[in-house]
Design a protein around this motif. Sequence first.
Motif, PDB file in Angstrom:
ATOM      1  N   VAL A  21       0.839  -1.205   0.000  1.00  0.00           N
ATOM      2  CA  VAL A  21       0.000   0.000   0.000  1.00  0.00           C
ATOM      3  C   VAL A  21       0.872   1.253   0.000  1.00  0.00           C
ATOM      4  O   VAL A  21       0.627   2.198  -0.753  1.00  0.00           O
ATOM      5  CB  VAL A  21      -0.971  -0.006   1.199  1.00  0.00           C
ATOM      6  CG1 VAL A  21      -1.646   1.345   1.382  1.00  0.00           C
ATOM      7  CG2 VAL A  21      -2.011  -1.107   1.034  1.00  0.00           C
ATOM      8  N   PHE A  22       1.912   1.265   0.821  1.00  0.00           N
ATOM      9  CA  PHE A  22       2.821   2.410   0.873  1.00  0.00           C
ATOM     10  C   PHE A  22       3.448   2.669  -0.502  1.00  0.00           C
ATOM     11  O   PHE A  22       3.453   3.799  -0.989  1.00  0.00           O
ATOM     12  CB  PHE A  22       3.922   2.183   1.925  1.00  0.00           C
ATOM     13  CG  PHE A  22       4.993   3.229   1.873  1.00  0.00           C
ATOM     14  CD1 PHE A  22       4.803   4.458   2.476  1.00  0.00           C
ATOM     15  CD2 PHE A  22       6.187   2.992   1.209  1.00  0.00           C
ATOM     16  CE1 PHE A  22       5.789   5.443   2.416  1.00  0.00           C
ATOM     17  CE2 PHE A  22       7.172   3.962   1.137  1.00  0.00           C
ATOM     18  CZ  PHE A  22       6.972   5.191   1.738  1.00  0.00           C
ATOM     19  N   VAL A  23       3.974   1.619  -1.130  1.00  0.00           N
ATOM     20  CA  VAL A  23       4.627   1.770  -2.433  1.00  0.00           C
ATOM     21  C   VAL A  23       3.637   2.270  -3.477  1.00  0.00           C
ATOM     22  O   VAL A  23       3.947   3.169  -4.262  1.00  0.00           O
ATOM     23  CB  VAL A  23       5.304   0.448  -2.867  1.00  0.00           C
ATOM     24  CG1 VAL A  23       5.721   0.494  -4.332  1.00  0.00           C
ATOM     25  CG2 VAL A  23       6.496   0.152  -1.975  1.00  0.00           C
ATOM     26  N   THR A  24       2.440   1.729  -3.482  1.00  0.00           N
ATOM     27  CA  THR A  24       1.421   2.168  -4.440  1.00  0.00           C
ATOM     28  C   THR A  24       1.130   3.653  -4.276  1.00  0.00           C
ATOM     29  O   THR A  24       1.111   4.407  -5.256  1.00  0.00           O
ATOM     30  CB  THR A  24       0.129   1.347  -4.273  1.00  0.00           C
ATOM     31  OG1 THR A  24       0.435  -0.025  -4.549  1.00  0.00           O
ATOM     32  CG2 THR A  24      -0.962   1.837  -5.200  1.00  0.00           C
ATOM     33  N   ARG A  25       0.923   4.086  -3.044  1.00  0.00           N
ATOM     34  CA  ARG A  25       0.628   5.502  -2.799  1.00  0.00           C
ATOM     35  C   ARG A  25       1.794   6.410  -3.176  1.00  0.00           C
ATOM     36  O   ARG A  25       1.596   7.460  -3.787  1.00  0.00           O
ATOM     37  CB  ARG A  25       0.261   5.727  -1.339  1.00  0.00           C
ATOM     38  CG  ARG A  25      -1.082   5.175  -0.975  1.00  0.00           C
ATOM     39  CD  ARG A  25      -1.392   5.432   0.481  1.00  0.00           C
ATOM     40  NE  ARG A  25      -2.668   4.854   0.849  1.00  0.00           N
ATOM     41  CZ  ARG A  25      -3.087   4.736   2.086  1.00  0.00           C
ATOM     42  NH1 ARG A  25      -2.343   5.160   3.094  1.00  0.00           N
ATOM     43  NH2 ARG A  25      -4.255   4.195   2.338  1.00  0.00           N
ATOM     44  N   LEU A  26       2.989   6.012  -2.800  1.00  0.00           N
ATOM     45  CA  LEU A  26       4.159   6.853  -3.074  1.00  0.00           C
ATOM     46  C   LEU A  26       4.464   6.912  -4.567  1.00  0.00           C
ATOM     47  O   LEU A  26       4.761   7.981  -5.095  1.00  0.00           O
ATOM     48  CB  LEU A  26       5.377   6.328  -2.305  1.00  0.00           C
ATOM     49  CG  LEU A  26       6.605   7.224  -2.304  1.00  0.00           C
ATOM     50  CD1 LEU A  26       6.314   8.550  -1.599  1.00  0.00           C
ATOM     51  CD2 LEU A  26       7.773   6.511  -1.639  1.00  0.00           C
ATOM     52  N   THR A  27       4.365   5.780  -5.251  1.00  0.00           N
ATOM     53  CA  THR A  27       4.732   5.770  -6.665  1.00  0.00           C
ATOM     54  C   THR A  27       3.682   6.418  -7.555  1.00  0.00           C
ATOM     55  O   THR A  27       4.023   6.969  -8.597  1.00  0.00           O
ATOM     56  CB  THR A  27       5.036   4.341  -7.161  1.00  0.00           C
ATOM     57  OG1 THR A  27       3.911   3.504  -6.918  1.00  0.00           O
ATOM     58  CG2 THR A  27       6.260   3.778  -6.473  1.00  0.00           C
ATOM     59  N   GLU A  28       2.417   6.381  -7.167  1.00  0.00           N
ATOM     60  CA  GLU A  28       1.412   7.032  -8.019  1.00  0.00           C
ATOM     61  C   GLU A  28       1.523   8.546  -7.940  1.00  0.00           C
ATOM     62  O   GLU A  28       1.175   9.249  -8.875  1.00  0.00           O
ATOM     63  CB  GLU A  28       0.006   6.547  -7.698  1.00  0.00           C
ATOM     64  CG  GLU A  28      -0.553   6.974  -6.373  1.00  0.00           C
ATOM     65  CD  GLU A  28      -1.876   6.283  -6.053  1.00  0.00           C
ATOM     66  OE1 GLU A  28      -2.535   6.745  -5.101  1.00  0.00           O
ATOM     67  OE2 GLU A  28      -2.242   5.298  -6.712  1.00  0.00           O
ATOM     68  N   ARG A  29       2.030   9.074  -6.837  1.00  0.00           N
ATOM     69  CA  ARG A  29       2.211  10.523  -6.704  1.00  0.00           C
ATOM     70  C   ARG A  29       3.540  11.000  -7.274  1.00  0.00           C
ATOM     71  O   ARG A  29       3.642  12.108  -7.755  1.00  0.00           O
ATOM     72  CB  ARG A  29       2.153  10.936  -5.226  1.00  0.00           C
ATOM     73  CG  ARG A  29       0.771  10.935  -4.647  1.00  0.00           C
ATOM     74  CD  ARG A  29       0.787  11.577  -3.287  1.00  0.00           C
ATOM     75  NE  ARG A  29       1.812  10.955  -2.442  1.00  0.00           N
ATOM     76  CZ  ARG A  29       1.649  10.623  -1.182  1.00  0.00           C
ATOM     77  NH1 ARG A  29       0.514  10.869  -0.576  1.00  0.00           N
ATOM     78  NH2 ARG A  29       2.619  10.055  -0.494  1.00  0.00           N
ATOM     79  N   ASN A  30       4.572  10.174  -7.162  1.00  0.00           N
ATOM     80  CA  ASN A  30       5.920  10.634  -7.483  1.00  0.00           C
ATOM     81  C   ASN A  30       6.619   9.875  -8.597  1.00  0.00           C
ATOM     82  O   ASN A  30       7.749  10.199  -8.930  1.00  0.00           O
ATOM     83  CB  ASN A  30       6.795  10.542  -6.214  1.00  0.00           C
ATOM     84  CG  ASN A  30       6.246  11.406  -5.117  1.00  0.00           C
ATOM     85  OD1 ASN A  30       6.199  12.616  -5.257  1.00  0.00           O
ATOM     86  ND2 ASN A  30       5.808  10.792  -4.030  1.00  0.00           N
ATOM     87  N   ARG A  31       5.999   8.869  -9.122  1.00  0.00           N
ATOM     88  CA  ARG A  31       6.579   8.067 -10.201  1.00  0.00           C
ATOM     89  C   ARG A  31       7.973   7.543  -9.866  1.00  0.00           C
ATOM     90  O   ARG A  31       8.868   7.538 -10.698  1.00  0.00           O
ATOM     91  CB  ARG A  31       6.616   8.857 -11.506  1.00  0.00           C
ATOM     92  CG  ARG A  31       5.247   9.230 -11.999  1.00  0.00           C
ATOM     93  CD  ARG A  31       5.343  10.015 -13.282  1.00  0.00           C
ATOM     94  NE  ARG A  31       4.064  10.599 -13.583  1.00  0.00           N
ATOM     95  CZ  ARG A  31       3.440  10.453 -14.731  1.00  0.00           C
ATOM     96  NH1 ARG A  31       3.987   9.767 -15.693  1.00  0.00           N
ATOM     97  NH2 ARG A  31       2.268  11.007 -14.926  1.00  0.00           N
ATOM     98  N   LEU A  32       8.145   7.124  -8.630  1.00  0.00           N
ATOM     99  CA  LEU A  32       9.413   6.555  -8.210  1.00  0.00           C
ATOM    100  C   LEU A  32       9.455   5.080  -8.611  1.00  0.00           C
ATOM    101  O   LEU A  32       8.492   4.355  -8.408  1.00  0.00           O
ATOM    102  CB  LEU A  32       9.569   6.666  -6.689  1.00  0.00           C
ATOM    103  CG  LEU A  32       9.643   8.074  -6.128  1.00  0.00           C
ATOM    104  CD1 LEU A  32       9.622   8.037  -4.601  1.00  0.00           C
ATOM    105  CD2 LEU A  32      10.887   8.777  -6.618  1.00  0.00           C
ATOM    106  N   PRO A  33      10.578   4.637  -9.163  1.00  0.00           N
ATOM    107  CA  PRO A  33      10.668   3.229  -9.581  1.00  0.00           C
ATOM    108  C   PRO A  33      11.002   2.290  -8.419  1.00  0.00           C
ATOM    109  O   PRO A  33      12.066   1.682  -8.362  1.00  0.00           O
ATOM    110  CB  PRO A  33      11.776   3.261 -10.622  1.00  0.00           C
ATOM    111  CG  PRO A  33      12.650   4.396 -10.205  1.00  0.00           C
ATOM    112  CD  PRO A  33      11.733   5.418  -9.590  1.00  0.00           C
ATOM    113  N   LEU A  34      10.075   2.181  -7.478  1.00  0.00           N
ATOM    114  CA  LEU A  34      10.264   1.265  -6.356  1.00  0.00           C
ATOM    115  C   LEU A  34       9.768  -0.110  -6.799  1.00  0.00           C
ATOM    116  O   LEU A  34       8.588  -0.425  -6.694  1.00  0.00           O
ATOM    117  CB  LEU A  34       9.524   1.758  -5.115  1.00  0.00           C
ATOM    118  CG  LEU A  34      10.013   3.087  -4.542  1.00  0.00           C
ATOM    119  CD1 LEU A  34       9.182   3.498  -3.337  1.00  0.00           C
ATOM    120  CD2 LEU A  34      11.493   3.023  -4.179  1.00  0.00           C
ATOM    121  N   ASP A  35      10.685  -0.921  -7.300  1.00  0.00           N
ATOM    122  CA  ASP A  35      10.336  -2.197  -7.908  1.00  0.00           C
ATOM    123  C   ASP A  35      10.845  -3.400  -7.100  1.00  0.00           C
ATOM    124  O   ASP A  35      10.909  -4.503  -7.608  1.00  0.00           O
ATOM    125  CB  ASP A  35      10.879  -2.256  -9.332  1.00  0.00           C
ATOM    126  CG  ASP A  35      12.396  -2.078  -9.395  1.00  0.00           C
ATOM    127  OD1 ASP A  35      13.050  -1.977  -8.326  1.00  0.00           O
ATOM    128  OD2 ASP A  35      12.931  -2.041 -10.520  1.00  0.00           O
TER     129      ASP A  35
END
Length: 146
Positions: A21-35
């Motif tokens: 959930v954290f990764v989804t929220r952070l990446t949808e706002r900031n487009r960070l490649p947390l893979d």
Amino acid sequence: MGGNERAALPGASAMRPYTSVFVTRLTERNRLPLDYSVASLRLVDLVVDGLRRDQPRRDQVDGILLGLGAYTGEVIVRRAGGVWVDFDAGQRELFRQTVGVRMPDGRVWNPLGKVVNRFESGPEESVQRLYLLLHGRAAQRNTVCG
């Protein structure tokens, strides 16, 4: 994810969904490649450094720090064979966290605390370096690390 999320940090059995959930929220706002790759841990260090630049109080960024720590732990779980564990009372006192990662050799690591240390102390504390310490080490008698 604000500063009040510290109290909402789940136990070990719920860390994977919490991290997702954290990764989804952070990446949808900031487009960070947390893979969940080892290489993405460098990005965690950079994000924490960016947070430090504005010099906020720790309670203002606690939620994101814990989320980044959970992400770091989840990379260790997925890539290095660790498992999330609930810390016992002594470990909670030592690490000032409720959960961590136990490696197959029994060592216990504190990725949540490592991210907090990066925020509080700077570049000498690195989550990417933490991960690199996990590989190639012989099993040690000391089971409390990080």
